[in-house]
Scaffold this motif. Structure first.
Motif, PDB file in Angstrom:
ATOM      1  N   THR A  47       1.907  -1.268  -1.178  1.00 31.76           N
ATOM      2  CA  THR A  47       0.708  -1.311  -0.339  1.00 31.76           C
ATOM      3  C   THR A  47       0.303  -2.753  -0.051  1.00 31.76           C
ATOM      4  O   THR A  47      -0.024  -3.112   1.090  1.00 31.76           O
ATOM      5  CB  THR A  47      -0.449  -0.564  -1.034  1.00 31.76           C
ATOM      6  OG1 THR A  47      -0.069   0.800  -1.194  1.00 31.76           O
ATOM      7  CG2 THR A  47      -1.728  -0.642  -0.226  1.00 31.76           C
ATOM      8  N   ASP A 168       1.942   3.492   5.268  1.00 37.61           N
ATOM      9  CA  ASP A 168       1.850   3.443   3.805  1.00 37.61           C
ATOM     10  C   ASP A 168       1.751   4.856   3.264  1.00 37.61           C
ATOM     11  O   ASP A 168       0.718   5.502   3.382  1.00 37.61           O
ATOM     12  CB  ASP A 168       0.637   2.611   3.399  1.00 37.61           C
ATOM     13  CG  ASP A 168       0.636   2.295   1.905  1.00 37.61           C
ATOM     14  OD1 ASP A 168       1.662   2.576   1.243  1.00 37.61           O
ATOM     15  OD2 ASP A 168      -0.377   1.773   1.416  1.00 37.61           O
ATOM     16  N   GLU A 169       2.837   5.310   2.673  1.00 37.53           N
ATOM     17  CA  GLU A 169       2.925   6.661   2.119  1.00 37.53           C
ATOM     18  C   GLU A 169       2.390   7.717   3.078  1.00 37.53           C
ATOM     19  O   GLU A 169       1.482   8.470   2.729  1.00 37.53           O
ATOM     20  CB  GLU A 169       2.166   6.727   0.793  1.00 37.53           C
ATOM     21  CG  GLU A 169       2.611   5.604  -0.132  1.00 37.53           C
ATOM     22  CD  GLU A 169       2.600   5.993  -1.598  1.00 37.53           C
ATOM     23  OE1 GLU A 169       2.766   7.202  -1.863  1.00 37.53           O
ATOM     24  OE2 GLU A 169       2.440   5.112  -2.436  1.00 37.53           O
TER      25      GLU A 169
END
Ligand SMILES: Nc1ncnc2c1ncn2[C@@H]1O[C@H](COP(=O)(O)OP(=O)(O)OP(=O)(O)O)[C@@H](O)[C@H]1O
Ligand SMILES: [Mg+2]
Lengths: 236, 426
Positions: A47, A168-169
């Motif tokens: 992140t 991000d994810e």
């Protein structure tokens, strides 16, 4: 020249008296059109790295060059505009503005870009169609499933015509079927648009869909290799 | 994409603001209604205050010396029986020539000592024109005994119930009026009580003696005045339209004022009344301030709560490229829309209550326990109609609007401070 190049990126956080080093000496080049997975255990710095690349966070040291611009030197206001025109973001959750319909959410970024109304409406519908949401585009996010919401986010990111999409994810809140479906859509659009993608993930099956996998551990790149992507072209 | 910075068209801004304020529609409705009720209350408060004050002023002017008073220079500062306008006739001719829309009433006011066999009291003798006088119109309905003075009755007086009690005077009874002369002598006139009034205004009931102007003029003759010049102590000028007072005052000043003659308006004649109203208004303003505080915190609470709930959303918008100032504008716009709504609803409610009470009135006499509505030497009409001038409308709107906007500043700044990284991490 690479689309994105990171030179000696480091990031340290102060936590009271102790300094936590989230990233150390990151050098990375990503070419136009790459479809890159950023993997690593929790706390490895994924992140943090994506935030630095996206100009959301400033590194403690090092340089980030995107499309020839050293974004580490940009002032806040210029950075904000840079994100608007050059970058697309897909987050893990809360991607959408709740008071706007799917269509309006996709249009919002293009409104901010100052695109003419007709153009943005057409593009928004086109991309919602591509992610298979043409039937539900007038619904508000609360009336969409998690998978649908993430697909709206993908459509929004791509409709604005960015050079680089950071995710991000994006699949962390989805079941594995929806997760792989989302990845397939992302990959298909990336190929079609020649848009560069960097996404982080924990999920082995999601990882498998990348063409390049960069592995982080304790804030350092420990592995970086190109792989044969395994894709199933879904109809939706 | 012609210019490479972010755009947020006003239509989009308003649309987002509108939808955002209705996200928690119950909360918004509660805020709106509390502001609107508060606003309606202040409109009513101010309306009653203005209505009561204006009623007090109107009556004070009728009981007093008109909208504009022409009297000897220096009389206001130090009234004395020897200060009079010797050539009343000439002044009246000038006044008549000006054609003031309204009426001009010659009066003679004297400080006298009224005595009966039982008692003596200080009194104000008011010699009024037999042509008819406002003060007569005001007091005639309050006559409780006897009758009013007939024209040509140069001995007849009407006194207040308070004075009648002190003098133990009855209708038909004799009263000796005595006035000091400049130089030390005194002069007296014999009068007879024709009627007794009870206005419930102590200043009048205990002090005032009404008689024909010719009766009072006898005292001026004693001071050496020439009765053929029709001396008076003042002319009370009543205007048909009180709003024209400033203009007419200026005209009268230009035409009549000299080193002997002064032209004054009612505010100059009754400074205590003006002061009383100012003090009373201050009370209303305190109430208004309390309501404003309520309004400010209502908006602050609503908008701030919604800002704190939406940290993630703000972070997202900032990440997508919304400029900080645009986010500030967005949240501020929510306060703006909220306050526009509040002011609109407030005016509908406040205006409605005002309209009702401005036609039906509020029976303040019974609110005050059926007692007297007298104060400051005047009295309020028993039923007050609320009054709302355009000045007040503008003033109240600006105040409430300013307060609601002011309370939108902090939440907007708070929202604009959100950084994407913090917001998205939480
Ligand atoms: N604001 C912060 N203050 C202090 N430490 C932080 C902060 N943000 C991140 N860190 C630390 O930096 C390191 C990297 O965090 P990061 O969130 O980038 O990891 P990640 O790879 O994304 O993990 P995950 O897979 O759990 O999302 C962690 O040790 C984390 O505790
Ligand atoms: Mg993470």
């Amino acid at each position: 020249m690479a689309l994105l190049s990171l030179h000696g990126i480091g990031k340290r956080y102060r936590q009271g008296e102790v300094e936590v080093s989230a990233l150390q000496g990151i050098d990375l080049e990503i070419e136009e059109g790459e479809f890159v997975a950023l993997v690593g255990p929790s706390g490895s710095g994924k992140t943090t790295l994506l935030n630095i690349v996206g100009g959301l966070d400033a590194p403690s040291e090092g340089r980030t060059e995107l499309n020839g611009t050293d974004i580490t030197t940009l002032k806040e206001a210029r950075l904000s505009d840079f994100r608007l025109f050059q970058l697309g973001f897909i987050f893990q959750a809360y991607n959408l503005v709740p008071v706007l319909s799917a269509l309006e959410n996709v249009e919002l970024v293009m409104v901010m870009q100052g695109r003419p109304a007709e153009d943005r409406r057409r593009r928004a519908q086109h991309y919602l169609d591509l992610v298979g949401l043409d039937k539900v585009m007038h619904r508000r996010p609360s009336a969409l499933s998690g998978g649908q919401q993430q697909r709206v986010a993908v459509a929004r990111a791509l409709a604005a015509g960015p050079r680089l999409v950071l995710a991000d994810e994006p699949t962390a809140n989805l079941d594995s079927e929806n997760a792989t479906a989302l990845l397939d859509i992302m990959h298909r659009l990336a190929r079609k648009q020649k848009t560069t993608f960097i996404f982080s993930t924990h999920d082995q099956r999601v990882m498998e869909r990348a063409e390049r996998i960069v592995t982080l551990r304790d804030g350092k790149i420990v592995d970086d290799r190109r792989v044969e992507a395994r894709h199933h072209e879904h109809a939706d | 994409m012609n210019s490479r910075h972010s755009h947020l068209p006003v239509a989009m801004l308003l649309m987002l603001a509108w939808r955002n304020i209705w996200r928690h529609w119950r909360r918004t409705l509660i805020t709106l209604s509390s502001i609107a009720i508060g606003f309606a209350l202040s409109v009513l408060m101010i309306g009653i205050g203005d209505g009561a004050h204006n009623s007090l002023i109107r009556n004070a002017i009728k009981l007093g010396e008109g909208h504009i008073t022409v009297q000897p220079r220096g009389y206001l500062e130090a009234p004395a029986n020897h200060k009079y306008l010797a050539d009343g006739k000439a002044l009246l001719a000038k006044l008549d020539a000006l054609e003031v829309p309204g009426s001009v009433e010659p009066r003679i006011a004297l400080q006298v000592l009224a005595s009966t066999a039982n008692n003596s009291v200080g009194a104000g003798l008011e010699g009024l024109s037999p042509r008819g006088d406002r003060r007569v119109d005001m007091l005639k309905p309050h006559l409780v005994d006897g009758a009013w003075i007939e024209p040509g009755d140069l001995r007849g007086i009407v006194i207040g119930a308070g004075m009648a009690g002190k003098l133990k005077a009855k209708v038909g009874g004799k009263v000796v009026l005595m006035a000091g002369k400049q130089g030390g002598d005194s002069q007296a006139q014999l009068a007879r009580v024709r009627g007794i009034f009870d206005s419930k205004v102590d200043e009048l009931d205990d002090y005032l003696i009404l008689g024909d102007i010719a009766l009072a003029r006898r005292f001026l003759e004693g001071e050496g005045a020439d009765p053929t010049l029709e001396p008076v102590t003042r002319f009370a000028v009543f205007l048909d339209d009180p709003d024209d007072m400033a203009a007419w005052k200026a005209r009268l000043k230009a035409a009549l004022e000299s080193d002997r003659v002064a032209v004054l308006d009612w505010q100059e004649m009754m400074p205590q009344l003006v002061q009383f109203i100012m003090v009373d208004d201050a009370g209303n303003y305190i109430f208004l301030v309390l309501i404003l505080i309520m309004v400010v915190f209502g908006i602050l609470n609503t908008v701030l709560m919604s800002v704190l709930e939406r940290t993630r959303e703000f972070g997202l918008l900032r990440a997508l490229g919304l400029a900080r100032r645009q986010l500030l504008a967005l949240v501020f716009c929510e306060s703006l829309v909220l306050s526009l709504l509040a002011v609109t609803i407030g005016w509908i409610m406040g205006g409605g209550t005002h309209l009702w009470f401005s036609t039906h009135g509020i029976d303040i006499a019974s609110l005050m326990g059926g007692g007297s509505t007298a104060m400051m030497g005047s009295f309020m009409d028993p039923v007050i109609r609320t009054e709302l001038s355009w000045d007040r409308v503008v003033q109240l709107t600006l105040i409430i609007f300013g307060a609601t906007l002011g309370s939108g500043i902090y939440p907007a700044i708070k929202a604009a401070r959100v950084t994407p990284v913090q917001a998205l991490r939480t």
